[in-house]
Design an enzyme around this catalytic site. Structure first.
Site, mmCIF file in Angstrom:
data_model
loop_
_atom_site.group_PDB
_atom_site.id
_atom_site.type_symbol
_atom_site.label_atom_id
_atom_site.label_comp_id
_atom_site.label_asym_id
_atom_site.label_seq_id
_atom_site.Cartn_x
_atom_site.Cartn_y
_atom_site.Cartn_z
ATOM 1 N N LYS A 178 0.831 -1.196 0.000
ATOM 2 C CA LYS A 178 0.000 0.000 0.000
ATOM 3 C C LYS A 178 0.871 1.254 0.000
ATOM 4 O O LYS A 178 1.911 1.302 0.663
ATOM 5 C CB LYS A 178 -0.926 0.016 1.215
ATOM 6 N N ASP B 111 -1.464 -1.864 -4.152
ATOM 7 C CA ASP B 111 -2.850 -1.990 -3.705
ATOM 8 C C ASP B 111 -3.560 -0.639 -3.778
ATOM 9 O O ASP B 111 -2.940 0.407 -3.580
ATOM 10 C CB ASP B 111 -2.909 -2.492 -2.257
ATOM 11 N N MET B 112 -4.861 -0.680 -4.028
ATOM 12 C CA MET B 112 -5.650 0.554 -4.017
ATOM 13 C C MET B 112 -6.287 0.723 -2.645
ATOM 14 O O MET B 112 -6.730 -0.259 -2.032
ATOM 15 C CB MET B 112 -6.731 0.506 -5.099
ATOM 16 N N GLN C 158 -10.923 -0.564 -8.548
ATOM 17 C CA GLN C 158 -12.087 -0.943 -7.749
ATOM 18 C C GLN C 158 -13.385 -0.693 -8.511
ATOM 19 O O GLN C 158 -13.647 0.418 -8.955
ATOM 20 C CB GLN C 158 -12.093 -0.148 -6.443
ATOM 21 N N ARG D 265 -5.171 -5.811 -11.106
ATOM 22 C CA ARG D 265 -6.047 -6.620 -10.260
ATOM 23 C C ARG D 265 -7.380 -5.876 -10.170
ATOM 24 O O ARG D 265 -7.421 -4.717 -9.741
ATOM 25 C CB ARG D 265 -5.452 -6.796 -8.871
ATOM 26 N N GLY E 225 -14.079 -3.681 -4.204
ATOM 27 C CA GLY E 225 -13.779 -2.547 -3.330
ATOM 28 C C GLY E 225 -14.236 -2.816 -1.910
ATOM 29 O O GLY E 225 -15.319 -3.372 -1.700
ATOM 30 N N ALA E 226 -13.402 -2.449 -0.936
ATOM 31 C CA ALA E 226 -13.673 -2.844 0.457
ATOM 32 C C ALA E 226 -13.699 -1.684 1.444
ATOM 33 O O ALA E 226 -13.707 -1.895 2.647
ATOM 34 C CB ALA E 226 -12.623 -3.858 0.908
ATOM 35 N N ARG F 207 -11.623 -5.178 7.890
ATOM 36 C CA ARG F 207 -12.253 -5.096 6.563
ATOM 37 C C ARG F 207 -12.701 -6.476 6.078
ATOM 38 O O ARG F 207 -13.694 -6.595 5.367
ATOM 39 C CB ARG F 207 -11.313 -4.431 5.558
ATOM 40 N N ARG F 208 -11.967 -7.528 6.477
ATOM 41 C CA ARG F 208 -12.392 -8.884 6.098
ATOM 42 C C ARG F 208 -13.694 -9.244 6.813
ATOM 43 O O ARG F 208 -14.564 -9.898 6.250
ATOM 44 C CB ARG F 208 -11.310 -9.910 6.442
#
Length: 305
Positions: free
Chosen positions: A98, A132-133, A161, A182, A186-187, A286-287
Site C-alpha cells: 500500500k 494496492d488501491m 475498484q 487486479r 472494493g472494500a 475489513r475482512r
C-alpha cells in the site's frame, strides 16, 4: 443487519487506538485465520505450503497509519527482505503493498524513493509488485504514482475498484500503459457521491471492467470470492477464446479455501493474497466487514478454545 455489521467493522478498521492495541497483543481473536503470522519467516512458510498445492501467491506486509519517515523506510526495507526471501527459497510469489505504508500521507518524494528501492529489488529477483488501491481520497494519487513508475519499470501493476463511478474511465485511460491490473469490487466505506451504493450496480460494473480489460488484451487478475463473477469470467474465456495465460483468479488467504483448490484443479491460475505482519488490525476488520460469515468463524475460534 448485514449493512450495520459492515459499517461497524469499517468504522473499527480506521481506529488508531485499536490498531496500536492489536500490535501490542499480537495475532489473537481469530485474526490468524486470515493473516499468515507476524514475520517474514511465517509468511514464507505459508507461501511454500500454497505453492505445494499448485497455487501461486501475492504476499503483503501489512501496514497502515504510518506517520513518520522512519516507519515508511522500515516498511520498504521489510518489503525488500520479503523479496529476497522469495528468491532465496524459490517461492512462486509476487508482492503487494500500500502507498500509505510507503509514506503517501507524508510526502510523494518519500514514496517514490521507497518504491524504486523495492522495484529495483523486484527486478533483480524477478518478483512482480502490485500497488494496492486504498480509499477514494488516495485513488488518483495512487494511479499517478503507478503511471510514473510504469514508465521505468515493467514489473509493476495496480488495483482498480469496481464500486467507484470513475472506474470505467480509469480502465480506458490506463489501457495506453498495457497494465497488469487486479480488478476488485472494493472494500472501503465510500460516499454515494463517488461509489455505487447498490451491490447489483457494483457487480454489473465489475463485469463490465473485467470484459473491457480482457478484450483490450491486457493481463487481468480477477480478485473475487463471488461464484457469479467466476462463472462470468469463464464464460468470457470461452466466448472470446481468451487464453488462460492472460488472466488469473485471486482470493484472500483463509477464505473459500476449497474453492481455491477447485479452480486450481480445473487448470486456472489461482493466486492467494497472503498478508503478514504486526499491523494486521485494519485488514482484519475489513475482512469481517466484507463477509459477516467471517465473524462466525472468528467467534468460534475465540470461544471454542
Amino acid at each position: 443487519m448485514e449493512q450495520i455489521l459492515r459499517n461497524f467493522f469499517l468504522f473499527l478498521s480506521k481506529n488508531k487506538f485499536f490498531t496500536k492495541l492489536a500490535k501490542k497483543y499480537g495475532l489473537r481473536f481469530g485474526a490468524g485465520r486470515f493473516v499468515a503470522g507476524e514475520s517474514v519467516e511465517n509468511a514464507a512458510k505459508v507461501i511454500k505450503q500454497l505453492n505445494q498445492k499448485g497455487m501461486v501467491v501475492t504476499v503483503d506486509h501489512l501496514g497502515e497509519f504510518i506517520d513518520s519517515e522512519q516507519e515508511a523506510r522500515q516498511a520498504a526495507d521489510e518489503c525488500v527482505e520479503m523479496i529476497e526471501k522469495i528468491a532465496e527459497h524459490q517461492l512462486d510469489s509476487q508482492l503487494s503493498l500500500k502507498m500509505t505504508s510507503m509514506g503517501l500521507d507524508i510526502s510523494e518524494a518519500l514514496v517514490m524513493e521507497n518504491m524504486r528501492k523495492i522495484l529495483d529489488a523486484g527486478k533483480r529477483h524477478g518478483v512482480f509488485i502490485t500497488i494496492d488501491m486504498e480509499d477514494y481520497e488516495r485513488c488518483q494519487k495512487t494511479i499517478d504514482i503507478f503511471k510514473e513508475l510504469k514508465e521505468t519499470y515493467d514489473n509493476i501493476g495496480t488495483v482498480i475498484q469496481a464500486y467507484l463511478y470513475r472506474t470505467v474511465g480509469d480502465i480506458e485511460e490506463l489501457n495506453a500503459y498495457h497494465p497488469n491490473l487486479r480488478l476488485v469490487k472494493g472494500a472501503y466505506k465510500e460516499s454515494p457521491k463517488v461509489a455505487f451504493p447498490d451491490k447489483r450496480d457494483v457487480d454489473d460494473n465489475y463485469k463490465k471492467i473485467i470484459k473491457m480489460h480482457l478484450l483490450n488484451g491486457n493481463y487481468t487478475a480477477i480478485a473475487t470470492h463471488d461464484d457469479e463473477i467466476i462463472a462470468y469470467t469463464k464464460h468470457l474465456e470461452k466466448e472470446h477464446s481468451i487464453p488462460r495465460d492472460q488472466f488469473e483468479f485471486q482470493m484472500l488467504y483463509g477464505i473459500r479455501v476449497e474453492r481455491q483448490e477447485e479452480l486450481t484443479a480445473e487448470g486456472y491460475k489461482m493466486r492467494v493474497y497472503v498478508p503478514y505482519g504486526t499491523d494486521w488490525y485494519g485488514y482484519f476488520m475489513r475482512r469481517l466487514a466484507e463477509r459477516p460469515a467471517n465473524v462466525a468463524f472468528v467467534l468460534k475460534g475465540v470461544f471454542g478454545k
